[in-house]
Design a protein around this motif. Structure first.
Motif, PDB file in Angstrom:
ATOM      1  N   THR A  70      -6.426  -9.739  21.637  1.00 21.05           N
ATOM      2  CA  THR A  70      -6.822 -10.326  20.357  1.00 21.05           C
ATOM      3  C   THR A  70      -7.218  -9.213  19.401  1.00 21.05           C
ATOM      4  O   THR A  70      -6.817  -9.185  18.228  1.00 21.05           O
ATOM      5  CB  THR A  70      -8.027 -11.260  20.556  1.00 21.05           C
ATOM      6  N   MET A  71      -7.991  -8.297  19.936  1.00 24.75           N
ATOM      7  CA  MET A  71      -8.400  -7.130  19.174  1.00 24.75           C
ATOM      8  C   MET A  71      -7.170  -6.444  18.582  1.00 24.75           C
ATOM      9  O   MET A  71      -7.144  -6.110  17.395  1.00 24.75           O
ATOM     10  CB  MET A  71      -9.126  -6.202  20.153  1.00 24.75           C
ATOM     11  N   SER A  73      -4.167  -7.617  17.896  1.00 24.62           N
ATOM     12  CA  SER A  73      -3.404  -8.290  16.839  1.00 24.62           C
ATOM     13  C   SER A  73      -4.108  -8.155  15.489  1.00 24.62           C
ATOM     14  O   SER A  73      -3.471  -8.229  14.451  1.00 24.62           O
ATOM     15  CB  SER A  73      -3.102  -9.750  17.178  1.00 24.62           C
ATOM     16  N   PHE A  74      -5.420  -7.960  15.504  1.00 21.11           N
ATOM     17  CA  PHE A  74      -6.106  -7.677  14.243  1.00 21.11           C
ATOM     18  C   PHE A  74      -6.007  -6.200  13.889  1.00 21.11           C
ATOM     19  O   PHE A  74      -5.883  -5.820  12.732  1.00 21.11           O
ATOM     20  CB  PHE A  74      -7.578  -8.063  14.332  1.00 21.11           C
ATOM     21  N   GLU A  75      -6.085  -5.384  14.923  1.00 17.16           N
ATOM     22  CA  GLU A  75      -6.133  -3.952  14.705  1.00 17.16           C
ATOM     23  C   GLU A  75      -4.882  -3.427  14.004  1.00 17.16           C
ATOM     24  O   GLU A  75      -4.957  -2.503  13.197  1.00 17.16           O
ATOM     25  CB  GLU A  75      -6.286  -3.257  16.053  1.00 17.16           C
ATOM     26  N   LEU A  76      -3.733  -4.027  14.324  1.00 14.90           N
ATOM     27  CA  LEU A  76      -2.508  -3.587  13.657  1.00 14.90           C
ATOM     28  C   LEU A  76      -2.707  -3.625  12.144  1.00 14.90           C
ATOM     29  O   LEU A  76      -2.265  -2.722  11.427  1.00 14.90           O
ATOM     30  CB  LEU A  76      -1.339  -4.494  14.048  1.00 14.90           C
ATOM     31  N   GLY A  77      -3.370  -4.663  11.660  1.00 19.80           N
ATOM     32  CA  GLY A  77      -3.618  -4.752  10.234  1.00 19.80           C
ATOM     33  C   GLY A  77      -4.797  -3.912   9.786  1.00 19.80           C
ATOM     34  O   GLY A  77      -4.778  -3.300   8.734  1.00 19.80           O
ATOM     35  N   LEU A  78      -5.841  -3.884  10.620  1.00 14.77           N
ATOM     36  CA  LEU A  78      -7.036  -3.137  10.226  1.00 14.77           C
ATOM     37  C   LEU A  78      -6.731  -1.659  10.079  1.00 14.77           C
ATOM     38  O   LEU A  78      -7.281  -0.984   9.208  1.00 14.77           O
ATOM     39  CB  LEU A  78      -8.144  -3.326  11.263  1.00 14.77           C
ATOM     40  N   PRO A  81      -2.289  -1.224   7.627  1.00 13.70           N
ATOM     41  CA  PRO A  81      -1.908  -2.330   6.746  1.00 13.70           C
ATOM     42  C   PRO A  81      -0.555  -2.114   6.060  1.00 13.70           C
ATOM     43  O   PRO A  81       0.216  -3.055   5.923  1.00 13.70           O
ATOM     44  CB  PRO A  81      -3.050  -2.371   5.725  1.00 13.70           C
ATOM     45  N   MET A  84       2.189  -2.994   8.475  1.00 13.73           N
ATOM     46  CA  MET A  84       2.329  -4.417   8.745  1.00 13.73           C
ATOM     47  C   MET A  84       2.870  -5.182   7.549  1.00 13.73           C
ATOM     48  O   MET A  84       3.577  -6.161   7.688  1.00 13.73           O
ATOM     49  CB  MET A  84       0.981  -5.004   9.171  1.00 13.73           C
ATOM     50  N   THR A 395      -4.796   2.785   6.927  1.00 16.17           N
ATOM     51  CA  THR A 395      -5.652   2.038   6.000  1.00 16.17           C
ATOM     52  C   THR A 395      -6.358   2.970   5.016  1.00 16.17           C
ATOM     53  O   THR A 395      -6.711   4.099   5.366  1.00 16.17           O
ATOM     54  CB  THR A 395      -6.714   1.223   6.763  1.00 16.17           C
TER      55      THR A 395
END
Ligand code: HDD
Ligand code: HEM
Ligand code: HEM
Lengths: 441, 334
Positions: A70-71, A73-78, A81, A84, A395
């Motif tokens: 889960t971490m 799938s957010f981290e790719l964006g965090l 960016p 993604m 980012t």
């Protein structure tokens, strides 16, 4: 620590952490299914206890795998960016299918873990299989997404714009098959050796021999078949890389100059400044053969690659050496083991063989991590090979170093706790599973 | 196909809120349970959410995957400007999920449980708090894509009274959902009464924090009252929610657990609908008055087509299985 480096390190750390748990989640269900099947067939309580003991371990790993995933799938964006923003719609297909696979896996796991005495026994067995199959499917899918970063297709790149997107073609990119095959085998090899090794250790300590022997045999067969196939699949990967990413191959082999025929280097210390390798054993022509299937073929060196498109050589080279070295070792252990099986030699008398397995506990995972370092660091400086640079994707938010420290601490403590829990599970085996009585969940 | 994808996105968010929310709520309930009842609560809770929490958690993954595949611009805007609350939420998710499983599977019961329990309870509180803060920040109009300095870009985007009120409101709703859910999971009259009490407290908390949300919106010039009361759908949703609240209190006394659950779910759905309908399809409101709309930020056609197909196919495979899971592990009503 500068933010770009911190972001890369954090990504590597999270992935390197997740992969261990996800491999266990992919592979252990199959081990359990075998043991479960044996119980259903033979009614030998030992197999039932083994299935239960394993399933508790798996529940711990699975939860850790799920939260670390889960971490991610957010981290790719965090962290990435800009990557993604463009890549999401292109390489997202495997992720959307993976969602389905995860879901089925999570549901089936619910049935499996809580279904003892509640479900029809064969349906119960079947749910365990479903956990394994969907886990494997999600592994293959996510590797296909990674393969796209190595071999981007399924879009036209015109003036910095990503046009004519075809997500299916992107998923079935040139690298997906070789990578997915190699990864699945790696999962079985690494997990198999780790599990077999732990049980071998318990046998050597004369604890619950019967129980641990059953466990050892199941895990060892999977591990050894995997380890025997691994070099073959690795060869397919290497030929693939030679065609697709010559820069990565050159870095893997620390081949600074284009050569024809090219020698294979074993060992050696890389000096990135002077572009030399010292103290390596050279096998003439072997690299030409490995990369192109011909002892005389030319292999592109780093001199043919633009200076600002070269990956870090030392890391890639060392990682590759570690992987192949361990791969070769594990292959030999497997050969010996099968030789023993065929000759029907009693295993318990071969304490040295069991000791070899104990030695191999961390090796499979080490090779696996090293392999990923080869793939990912060897792709640098690109995040999408030939299209987008990693440093353009990071980012804009400053202070990523702090988040890297926090996550290092979290992953570090999680690893400690998981190890500790596993240790306790194993320690409790004599208490929980020694007698022949049925153990209540 | 874009409607299919958007429907799934909304469904994913809603279901995560209801099911995942009830999971979080269970931890919140535990946090606010007196020490001598805790172990009982823990047991009921474990039986209730143990088999399903992993599946409940998947709705978040589904929603986030839909976002990054189908609406990359929304996903990346969130990721950049709400980096910090997302990070805290993630830490919460990691801590909670692992603590929950660890404490159950630790073969030896000793002082470690003290730690697992602490971590589980506090992260059960913090995670939905930040989930709410993120949701609030998306519509609060504090996200400033032109910000020049660190604090206005990455801190004030989420650190404001409105977002925090929404966060607290979310926590109360989660606790409420969990209490209602747990009533049906225990057969002892004493425990039932305990959970009913909890449901009442949580409900009161929700009303208080709900009021706080409106006040904060007023102070912050967020047209929340317009969205809710000047829009026919918003208004009817809020009326339905209020009616179901009255019904709920009535049923609570009667102890009809199955209907209660549906009603509680319905009520929360209505609240979400009331808040979000008026500015739908705008997903993120920006400081400069612009908004990022789902329809504008949607990905290329082929991607949306295959995403939609994957979702449809997936749900055919998943839904029967999932329904059976819930059915099989639910305590039957007498
Ligand atoms: C148990 C683990 C393990 C073992 C024993 C091996 N590998 Fe491996 N290798 C992996 C685990 C792995 C991996 C972690 O799974 C990688 C990373 C990415 C991938 O697809 O697989 C990988 C990548 C990888 C790549 C790069 C692929 C790419 O970038 O697309 C090559 C060329 C090889 N391997 C070759 C080999 C060879 C010739 C081996 C001979 C013994 C070998 N590997 C053993
Ligand atoms: C689980 C096994 C994996 C491991 C151990 C791993 C390892 C790494 C490492 C070491 C890096 C840092 C490279 C560098 O910057 O020098 C990295 C970067 C990255 N990886 Fe992987 N990787 C794995 C799988 C994947 C998969 C499946 C994906 C995506 C689908 C992925 C996406 C990325 C991205 C986006 C970056 C950051 C950009 C970059 O550095 O190129 N990785 N990974
Ligand atoms: C080579 C790399 C990877 C492999 C082989 C892999 C495989 C798996 C597997 C088998 C699981 C099931 C859970 C378990 O058994 O513990 C899992 C969980 C998960 N993975 Fe990965 N994964 C990889 C990388 C990634 C990446 C890059 C992402 C995100 C972008 C990701 C996202 C997730 C998520 C969200 C879950 C949780 C699903 C759940 O709740 O069950 N994974 N992974």
């Amino acid at each position: 620590m500068d933010d770009f480096l911190a972001a890369r390190s954090q990504m590597a750390l999270s992935l390197g952490f997740h992969i261990i748990f996800s491999c266990i989640g992919m592979v252990m269900p199959f081990f359990m299914a075998v043991s479960h099947y044996k119980w259903l067939k033979t009614n030998d309580e030992g197999y039932k206890n083994l299935t239960k003991a394993w399933s508790k371990g798996v529940a711990i790993f699975f939860a850790t795998g799920a939260v670390s995933g889960t971490m991610l799938s957010f981290e790719l964006g965090l962290l990435w960016p800009k990557f993604m923003e463009h890549a999401g719609p292109i390489f997202g297909m495997p992720f959307s299918l993976e969602g389905t696979a995860f879901f089925i896996e999570a549901i089936a796991l619910g049935f499996f873990l809580y279904g003892w005495n509640k479900l029809n026994k064969w349906f119960h067995w079947f749910t365990g299989m479903v956990v394994g199959v969907s886990g494997l499917a999600s592994g293959i899918l996510v590797v296909a997404a990674n393969a796209w970063m190595n071999a981007p297709t399924g879009f036209d790149f015109v003036n910095g714009k990503y046009l004519n997107i075809d997500p299916i073609q992107a998923m079935l990119n040139k690298a997906w098959f070789s990578q997915a095959l190699h990864m699945c085998l790696a999962a079985f090899t690494a997990t198999g050796f780790a599990v077999a090794g732990v049980h071998a250790l318990m046998i050597l300590r004369n604890q619950n021999k019967d129980f641990h022997l059953k466990a050892f045999k199941i895990a060892a067969v999977f591990a050894c078949i995997g380890a025997l196939l691994q070099p073959l699949s690795g060869d397919i990967s290497a030929k693939d890389v030679a065609k697709r990413q010559p820069a990565k191959l050159a870095a893997m082999e620390a081949l600074y100059k284009t050569e024809k025929p090219a020698p294979l280097l074993i060992g050696g210390i890389v000096n990135e400044k002077d572009k030399t390798v010292k103290g390596a054993i050279k096998i003439p022509g072997a690299l030409s053969f490995l990369a192109h299937g011909d002892f005389k073929a030319e292999v592109k060196g780093l001199d043919q690659i633009h200076a600002n498109e070269q990956p870090p050589v030392a890391i890639t080279h060392y990682a590759f050496q570690i992987m192949v070295g361990i791969g070769t070792l594990l292959m030999f252990i497997s050969l010996i083991y099968f030789f023993n099986l065929i000759r029907k030699k009693p295993l318990l008398e071969k304490r040295w063989l069991l000791k070899l397995f104990v030695l191999a506990i961390p090796l499979g995972y080490l090779a696996l991590e090293a392999g990923w370092v080869v793939t990912e660091v060897g792709r640098q400086p690109w995040i999408i090979y030939g299209i987008m640079r990693t440093k353009d994707a990071v980012t804009p938010m400053p202070g990523i170093a702090y988040s890297f420290y926090i996550f290092s601490a979290i992953y570090f403590s999680l690893s400690i706790i998981v190890t500790f829990l596993l240790y306790r599970q194993i320690k409790m085996v004599p208490v929980l599973y020694n007698d022949k009585s049925i153990v209540k969940h | 196909m874009e409607y299919v994808v958007i429907t799934f996105l909304c469904l994913g968010i809603l279901l995560y809120f209801l099911l995942g929310g009830a999971d979080f709520g269970a931890g919140i309930i535990e946090l606010f349970t007196s020490a001598n009842n805790r172990s009982k609560t823990r047991k009921t809770m474990y039986q209730a959410i143990g088999p399903v929490w992993e599946a409940n958690h998947m709705w978040l993954i589904i929603a986030i995957v839909i976002l990054f595949v189908g609406f990359p611009h929304i996903y990346t805007t969130m990721s950049v400007y709400l980096h910090i609350p997302l990070l805290i939420m993630l830490i919460g998710i990691i801590a909670r999920g692992t603590a929950f499983v660890f404490r159950h599977y630790d073969a030896i019961k000793d002082d470690m449980h003290w730690i697992y329990n602490r971590i589980f309870r506090y992260s059960s509180f913090i995670t939905p708090l930040f989930l709410g803060i993120i949701a609030g920040s998306l519509i609060s109009g504090h996200i400033d894509t032109n910000a020049k300095d660190f604090s206005s870009a990455y801190i004030y985007s989420w650190l404001n009274w409105f977002s925090i009120s929404v966060g607290l409101f979310t926590v109360a709703l989660c606790g409420f959902l969990a209490a209602i859910y747990l009533i049906g999971e225990t057969s002892e009259a004493y425990d039932k009464r305990r959970f009913i009490k909890k449901a009442e407290y949580m409900n009161i908390a929700a009303v208080v924090f709900g009021a706080m949300v409106f006040i904060a919106a007023q102070l912050d010039n967020i047209p929340l009252t317009d969205w809710v009361f000047k829009n026919p759908v918003g208004l009817s949703a809020i009326i339905l929610a209020s009616i179901s609240l009255i019904l709920l209190w009535y049923l609570l006394i009667k102890g009809k657990t199955q209907v209660l659950r549906i009603l509680a779910g319905f009520q929360v759905t209505m609240i979400l609908l009331a808040i979000s309908y008026a500015h739908f399809p705008n997903f993120i409101r920006l400081k400069n008055g612009d908004a990022i709309s789902l329809f504008e930020a949607i990905g290329p056609e082929k991607t949306i087509y295959s995403l939609g197909m994957a979702l449809l196919l997936g749900s055919i495979l998943i839904l029967p299985f999932l329904g059976y899971l819930f059915y099989k592990f639910q305590k039957k009503e007498e």
